[in-house]
Enzyme design. Structure first.
Site, PDB file in Angstrom:
ATOM      1  N   THR A  86       0.977  -1.261   0.000  1.00  0.00           N
ATOM      2  CA  THR A  86       0.004  -0.030  -0.072  1.00  0.00           C
ATOM      3  C   THR A  86       0.953   1.144   0.080  1.00  0.00           C
ATOM      4  OG1 THR A  86      -0.233  -0.368   2.389  1.00  0.00           O
ATOM      5  CG2 THR A  86      -2.112  -0.982   1.087  1.00  0.00           C
ATOM      6  N   PHE A 149       2.493  -6.081  12.880  1.00  0.00           N
ATOM      7  CA  PHE A 149       3.620  -4.933  13.549  1.00  0.00           C
ATOM      8  C   PHE A 149       5.190  -5.437  13.484  1.00  0.00           C
ATOM      9  CE2 PHE A 149      -0.468  -4.425  15.657  1.00  0.00           C
ATOM     10  CZ  PHE A 149      -0.429  -3.038  15.631  1.00  0.00           C
ATOM     11  N   GLU A 152      11.245  -5.450  10.000  1.00  0.00           N
ATOM     12  CA  GLU A 152      12.263  -6.095   8.993  1.00  0.00           C
ATOM     13  C   GLU A 152      13.685  -6.217   9.981  1.00  0.00           C
ATOM     14  OE1 GLU A 152      12.755  -4.049   5.378  1.00  0.00           O
ATOM     15  OE2 GLU A 152      10.285  -3.927   5.242  1.00  0.00           O
ATOM     16  N   LYS A 204      -3.007   0.845  13.792  1.00  0.00           N
ATOM     17  CA  LYS A 204      -1.608   0.177  12.971  1.00  0.00           C
ATOM     18  C   LYS A 204      -1.054   1.588  12.796  1.00  0.00           C
ATOM     19  CE  LYS A 204       1.453  -1.244  10.789  1.00  0.00           C
ATOM     20  NZ  LYS A 204       2.598  -1.849  11.295  1.00  0.00           N
ATOM     21  N   ASN A 208       2.550   3.181  14.073  1.00  0.00           N
ATOM     22  CA  ASN A 208       3.665   3.545  13.596  1.00  0.00           C
ATOM     23  C   ASN A 208       4.096   5.213  13.387  1.00  0.00           C
ATOM     24  OD1 ASN A 208       4.524   1.267  12.632  1.00  0.00           O
ATOM     25  ND2 ASN A 208       3.836   1.497  10.416  1.00  0.00           N
ATOM     26  N   LEU A 250      14.786   5.727  20.610  1.00  0.00           N
ATOM     27  CA  LEU A 250      15.334   6.922  21.077  1.00  0.00           C
ATOM     28  C   LEU A 250      16.861   6.798  20.467  1.00  0.00           C
ATOM     29  CD1 LEU A 250      14.287   7.515  24.714  1.00  0.00           C
ATOM     30  CD2 LEU A 250      13.590   8.760  22.668  1.00  0.00           C
ATOM     31  N   CYS A 260       7.696   1.836   5.568  1.00  0.00           N
ATOM     32  CA  CYS A 260       6.474   2.093   6.484  1.00  0.00           C
ATOM     33  C   CYS A 260       6.312   3.417   6.917  1.00  0.00           C
ATOM     34  CB  CYS A 260       6.186   1.055   7.424  1.00  0.00           C
ATOM     35  SG  CYS A 260       5.877  -0.634   6.324  1.00  0.00           S
ATOM     36  N   ARG A 328      13.704   0.863   0.536  1.00  0.00           N
ATOM     37  CA  ARG A 328      12.823   1.786   0.411  1.00  0.00           C
ATOM     38  C   ARG A 328      12.578   3.168   1.213  1.00  0.00           C
ATOM     39  NH1 ARG A 328       7.783  -2.337   0.087  1.00  0.00           N
ATOM     40  NH2 ARG A 328       9.115  -3.377   1.706  1.00  0.00           N
TER      41      ARG A 328
HETATM   42  P1  NAD Z   1       6.305  -5.751  -0.648  1.00  0.00           P
HETATM   43  O1  NAD Z   1       6.065  -4.732  -1.685  1.00  0.00           O
HETATM   44  O2  NAD Z   1       7.391  -6.259  -0.158  1.00  0.00           O
HETATM   45  O3  NAD Z   1       5.281  -7.015  -1.149  1.00  0.00           O
HETATM   46  C1  NAD Z   1       4.129  -6.913  -1.751  1.00  0.00           C
HETATM   47  C2  NAD Z   1       4.047  -8.227  -2.663  1.00  0.00           C
HETATM   48  O4  NAD Z   1       2.462  -8.200  -3.411  1.00  0.00           O
HETATM   49  C3  NAD Z   1       4.768  -8.086  -3.945  1.00  0.00           C
HETATM   50  O5  NAD Z   1       5.430  -9.230  -4.213  1.00  0.00           O
HETATM   51  C4  NAD Z   1       3.826  -8.098  -4.982  1.00  0.00           C
HETATM   52  O6  NAD Z   1       4.352  -8.576  -6.140  1.00  0.00           O
HETATM   53  C5  NAD Z   1       2.462  -8.606  -4.488  1.00  0.00           C
HETATM   54  N1  NAD Z   1       1.252  -8.260  -5.145  1.00  0.00           N
HETATM   55  C6  NAD Z   1       0.804  -7.029  -5.487  1.00  0.00           C
HETATM   56  N2  NAD Z   1      -0.433  -6.909  -5.993  1.00  0.00           N
HETATM   57  C7  NAD Z   1      -0.557  -8.422  -5.955  1.00  0.00           C
HETATM   58  C8  NAD Z   1      -1.812  -9.051  -6.571  1.00  0.00           C
HETATM   59  N3  NAD Z   1      -3.020  -8.538  -6.953  1.00  0.00           N
HETATM   60  N4  NAD Z   1      -1.848 -10.264  -6.480  1.00  0.00           N
HETATM   61  C9  NAD Z   1      -0.878 -11.099  -5.986  1.00  0.00           C
HETATM   62  N5  NAD Z   1       0.363 -10.611  -5.445  1.00  0.00           N
HETATM   63  C10 NAD Z   1       0.333  -9.238  -5.544  1.00  0.00           C
HETATM   64  O7  NAD Z   1       5.332  -5.247   0.665  1.00  0.00           O
HETATM   65  P2  NAD Z   1       5.327  -5.449   2.178  1.00  0.00           P
HETATM   66  O8  NAD Z   1       6.783  -4.481   2.544  1.00  0.00           O
HETATM   67  O9  NAD Z   1       5.265  -6.714   2.602  1.00  0.00           O
HETATM   68  O10 NAD Z   1       4.252  -4.697   2.751  1.00  0.00           O
HETATM   69  C11 NAD Z   1       2.900  -5.256   2.522  1.00  0.00           C
HETATM   70  C12 NAD Z   1       1.923  -4.511   3.425  1.00  0.00           C
HETATM   71  O11 NAD Z   1       2.128  -4.906   4.726  1.00  0.00           O
HETATM   72  C13 NAD Z   1       1.743  -2.963   3.162  1.00  0.00           C
HETATM   73  O12 NAD Z   1       0.730  -2.482   3.330  1.00  0.00           O
HETATM   74  C14 NAD Z   1       2.813  -2.410   4.284  1.00  0.00           C
HETATM   75  O13 NAD Z   1       2.552  -1.319   4.975  1.00  0.00           O
HETATM   76  C15 NAD Z   1       2.360  -3.585   5.447  1.00  0.00           C
HETATM   77  N6  NAD Z   1       3.508  -3.665   6.452  1.00  0.00           N
HETATM   78  C16 NAD Z   1       4.864  -3.949   6.225  1.00  0.00           C
HETATM   79  C17 NAD Z   1       5.820  -4.081   6.999  1.00  0.00           C
HETATM   80  C18 NAD Z   1       7.183  -4.456   6.626  1.00  0.00           C
HETATM   81  O14 NAD Z   1       8.088  -4.161   7.365  1.00  0.00           O
HETATM   82  N7  NAD Z   1       7.437  -4.172   5.264  1.00  0.00           N
HETATM   83  C19 NAD Z   1       5.664  -4.308   8.507  1.00  0.00           C
HETATM   84  C20 NAD Z   1       3.950  -4.201   8.562  1.00  0.00           C
HETATM   85  C21 NAD Z   1       3.096  -3.861   8.045  1.00  0.00           C
HETATM   86  C1  UGA Z   2       8.363  -0.425  11.499  1.00  0.00           C
HETATM   87  C2  UGA Z   2       7.819  -0.545  12.903  1.00  0.00           C
HETATM   88  O1  UGA Z   2       8.781  -0.562  13.892  1.00  0.00           O
HETATM   89  C3  UGA Z   2       7.010  -2.067  12.874  1.00  0.00           C
HETATM   90  O2  UGA Z   2       6.343  -2.259  14.015  1.00  0.00           O
HETATM   91  C4  UGA Z   2       5.901  -1.888  11.681  1.00  0.00           C
HETATM   92  O3  UGA Z   2       5.221  -3.234  11.603  1.00  0.00           O
HETATM   93  C5  UGA Z   2       6.740  -1.629  10.470  1.00  0.00           C
HETATM   94  O4  UGA Z   2       7.429  -0.124  10.404  1.00  0.00           O
HETATM   95  C6  UGA Z   2       5.559  -1.528   9.262  1.00  0.00           C
HETATM   96  O5  UGA Z   2       4.469  -0.941   9.395  1.00  0.00           O
HETATM   97  O6  UGA Z   2       6.120  -1.618   7.967  1.00  0.00           O
HETATM   98  P1  UGA Z   2      10.578  -0.933  10.040  1.00  0.00           P
HETATM   99  O7  UGA Z   2      10.471  -0.146   9.360  1.00  0.00           O
HETATM  100  O8  UGA Z   2      10.852  -2.325   9.657  1.00  0.00           O
HETATM  101  O9  UGA Z   2       9.495  -1.197  11.083  1.00  0.00           O
HETATM  102  O10 UGA Z   2      11.961  -0.625  11.084  1.00  0.00           O
HETATM  103  P2  UGA Z   2      11.941   0.302  12.432  1.00  0.00           P
HETATM  104  O11 UGA Z   2      12.988  -0.641  13.120  1.00  0.00           O
HETATM  105  O12 UGA Z   2      10.821   0.507  12.903  1.00  0.00           O
HETATM  106  O13 UGA Z   2      12.820   1.371  11.965  1.00  0.00           O
HETATM  107  C7  UGA Z   2      12.242   2.263  11.062  1.00  0.00           C
HETATM  108  C8  UGA Z   2      13.334   3.516  10.725  1.00  0.00           C
HETATM  109  O14 UGA Z   2      13.553   4.266  12.015  1.00  0.00           O
HETATM  110  C9  UGA Z   2      14.655   3.240  10.454  1.00  0.00           C
HETATM  111  O15 UGA Z   2      15.078   3.978   9.301  1.00  0.00           O
HETATM  112  C10 UGA Z   2      15.453   3.056  11.576  1.00  0.00           C
HETATM  113  O16 UGA Z   2      16.937   3.309  11.462  1.00  0.00           O
HETATM  114  C11 UGA Z   2      14.944   4.348  12.391  1.00  0.00           C
HETATM  115  N1  UGA Z   2      15.191   4.330  13.683  1.00  0.00           N
HETATM  116  C12 UGA Z   2      14.548   3.312  14.301  1.00  0.00           C
HETATM  117  C13 UGA Z   2      15.929   5.306  14.330  1.00  0.00           C
HETATM  118  O17 UGA Z   2      16.661   6.025  13.363  1.00  0.00           O
HETATM  119  N2  UGA Z   2      16.147   5.369  15.438  1.00  0.00           N
HETATM  120  C14 UGA Z   2      15.291   4.531  16.362  1.00  0.00           C
HETATM  121  O18 UGA Z   2      15.906   4.441  17.601  1.00  0.00           O
HETATM  122  C15 UGA Z   2      14.650   3.338  15.818  1.00  0.00           C
END
Ligand code: NAD
Ligand code: UGA
Length: 433
Positions: A86, A149, A152, A204, A208, A250, A260, A328
């Site tokens: 998204t 939640f 990465e 959510k 964040n 912090l 995200c 990203r």
């Molecule tokens: P991503 O871009 O890594 O992966 C998305 C996948 O979906 C891709 O492989 C893409 O090819 C596939 N896709 C897209 N449209 C499709 C369709 N119609 N049918 C089948 N596959 C399809 O995304 P992500 O980082 O895993 O994030 C996914 C969601 O989870 C987002 O909304 C994000 O905000 C949320 N989220 C991400 C994280 C994170 O750490 N990356 C953590 C929590 C929540």
């Molecule tokens: C974050 C949230 O921590 C997850 O809970 C959530 O699920 C996810 O976003 C999401 O919705 O995608 P993520 O983006 O993987 O996870 O990484 P974080 O560890 O949260 O770091 C985010 C950014 O903040 C990074 O650029 C990191 O370097 C920075 N950061 C984090 C700082 O600069 N200082 C800190 O103390 C912590």
């Protein structure tokens, strides 16, 4: 129970693998054929510690499979999770086209007794719109929202041992099946909170945005520390000892990045506005974090006395954080590109060997190790706090470099230690002599 997960990115793949590890029968679906082929060859398309072993184990056990056939994958599923991206649109709002494309793709064949769960992060009201979208096509199934939640780099542990599980439901049927899916977590006494759809969706974004705001706050404190002679690491330590504040998020640095925080803060400000509510703290967090990158470039140029043209700069780490290959919205994109524009010769070493990163920068040299990158460097810049950068032999490193400037935007080293090794050491929110 048969689970289908649509989208095999950071969330979908980790969720699918972990649900299989719980013992469920899981089909992971992606419309990216190359990705599915790679997964079927046993290749993990992302860098996520531990994921390869868990994926192999569950595939071999016959509980986990991959396909690009979305229509077939949902026919006999008991529960379907949507975990597609998204991303931000140009105006900052969330692009929901992937979600609705996936819903459209599954609409004709989804088992009418299944529950459809949105796991992607979506603005308040989206899950209800998904239900209506399906109803308009004559498909009447239960929907739910289950935010993810995980972070990465620690995704498997976060998924298996989360602080909480939030389940936004409207019906007893959705509640019952989600209870079954997350039953394996009951043994760890993990709080499982049932809410309405809107509350789950907003929880959510609120989480964040709050974390992004906390990081931004300490970065602003770091600016003040530099001006007044305080040490941001110690200020953060003191703040974190107060249990009401907590010691996480912090760590001052180059500003938050990733897939995200930037997009979710923008989306929150955008949809709050649609509801007629201003969120100035969120808007200011976004502005402050954007300014942070310019500030980091200015800091580097000043430390180099504005003489970077023709100089050799070693960059250690370019991913947005350690233990991921995700580029990203990484602060490194602006910072490294600006140094390239200024005419610097850039060597990069990133332990993930991220292919995403290789597409981001032109005219840089990719190196295989810290030593390779730093050989003959006038300046070394640490941009990401990868574990292997945390215990470098600084004296040895200094002897490999040409100039003695170490710019550490993650505050990994005590100032005295870096200076004792012979570096001029420039960090964030701490003295620079
Ligand atoms: P991503 O871009 O890594 O992966 C998305 C996948 O979906 C891709 O492989 C893409 O090819 C596939 N896709 C897209 N449209 C499709 C369709 N119609 N049918 C089948 N596959 C399809 O995304 P992500 O980082 O895993 O994030 C996914 C969601 O989870 C987002 O909304 C994000 O905000 C949320 N989220 C991400 C994280 C994170 O750490 N990356 C953590 C929590 C929540
Ligand atoms: C974050 C949230 O921590 C997850 O809970 C959530 O699920 C996810 O976003 C999401 O919705 O995608 P993520 O983006 O993987 O996870 O990484 P974080 O560890 O949260 O770091 C985010 C950014 O903040 C990074 O650029 C990191 O370097 C920075 N950061 C984090 C700082 O600069 N200082 C800190 O103390 C912590």
């Amino acid at each position: 129970m048969k689970i289908t997960v649509i989208g095999t990115g950071y969330v979908g793949l980790v969720s699918g693998v972990c649900f299989a590890e719980f013992g469920f029968n899981v089909t992971c679906v992606d419309n990216n054929l190359a990705k599915v082929e790679a997964l079927n060859r046993g290749e993990v398309p992302i860098y996520e510690p531990g994921l390869d072993k868990l994926m192999a184990k569950n595939t071999q056990a016959g509980r986990l499979s991959f396909t690009s056939d979305i229509a077939k994958s949902v026919k006999d599923a008991d529960i379907v999770f949507i975990a597609v991206g998204t991303p931000s649109k140009a105006d900052g709002s969330a692009d929901l086209s992937y979600v609705f494309q996936a819903v459209d793709d599954l609409s004709a064949t989804i088992n009418r007794d299944a529950v459809l769960v949105v796991k992607s992060t979506v603005p308040v009201g989206t899950t209800k719109s998904v239900k209506k979208f399906l109803a308009d096509k004559g498909v009447d199934i239960d929907v739910a929202f289950n935010p993810e939640f995980l972070k990465e780099g620690a995704a498997i542990d976060d998924f298996m041992h989360p602080d909480r599980v939030i389940l936004g439901v409207e019906t007893k049927k959705a509640k019952k099946i989600l209870e079954q899916v997350y039953r394996p977590l009951y043994v760890f006494n993990i709080p499982i909170v049932f809410t309405g759809l809107e509350t789950a969706e907003l929880s959510k974004y609120a989480s964040n945005a709050f974390l992004a705001m906390k990081v931004t706050f300490i970065n602003e404190v770091a600016n003040l520390c530099e001006a007044c002679g305080a040490d941001v690491n110690d200020v953060a330590l003191v703040m974190g000892l107060d249990k009401r504040i907590g010691d996480k998020f912090l760590q001052a640095g180059p500003g938050y990045g990733g897939s995200c925080f930037p997009k979710d803060t923008s989306a929150l400000a955008d949809f709050a506005d649609d509801f007629g509510v201003k969120m100035p703290l969120v808007s200011e967090t976004i502005n402050s974090n954007n300014l942070r990158r310019e500030k980091m470039v200015a800091k580097i140029l000043a430390a180099c006395e504005h003489k970077v043209a023709g100089k050799n700069i070693a960059v250690l780490g370019v991913t947005f954080k350690a233990n991921t290959d995700d580029m990203r919205d990484s602060p490194s994109i602006e910072i490294v590109n600006e140094l390239i524009n200024e005419g610097a010769n850039i060597n990069i070493y990133d332990p993930s060997f991220s292919t995403q990163a290789k597409r981001m920068f032109n005219n840089v040299a990719w190196k295989e190790s810290v030593n390779d990158a730093c050989e003959g460097a006038d300046t070394v810049i640490i941009l990401t706090d990868w574990p292997e950068f945390k215990a470098l032999n600084l004296k040895e490193l200094r002897s490999k470099t040409n100039g003695g400037l170490l710019i550490d935007l993650r505050n990994i080293y005590p100032v005295k230690e870096a200076e004792a090794a012979g570096f001029r050491y420039c960090s964030v929110g701490r003295a620079f002599n």
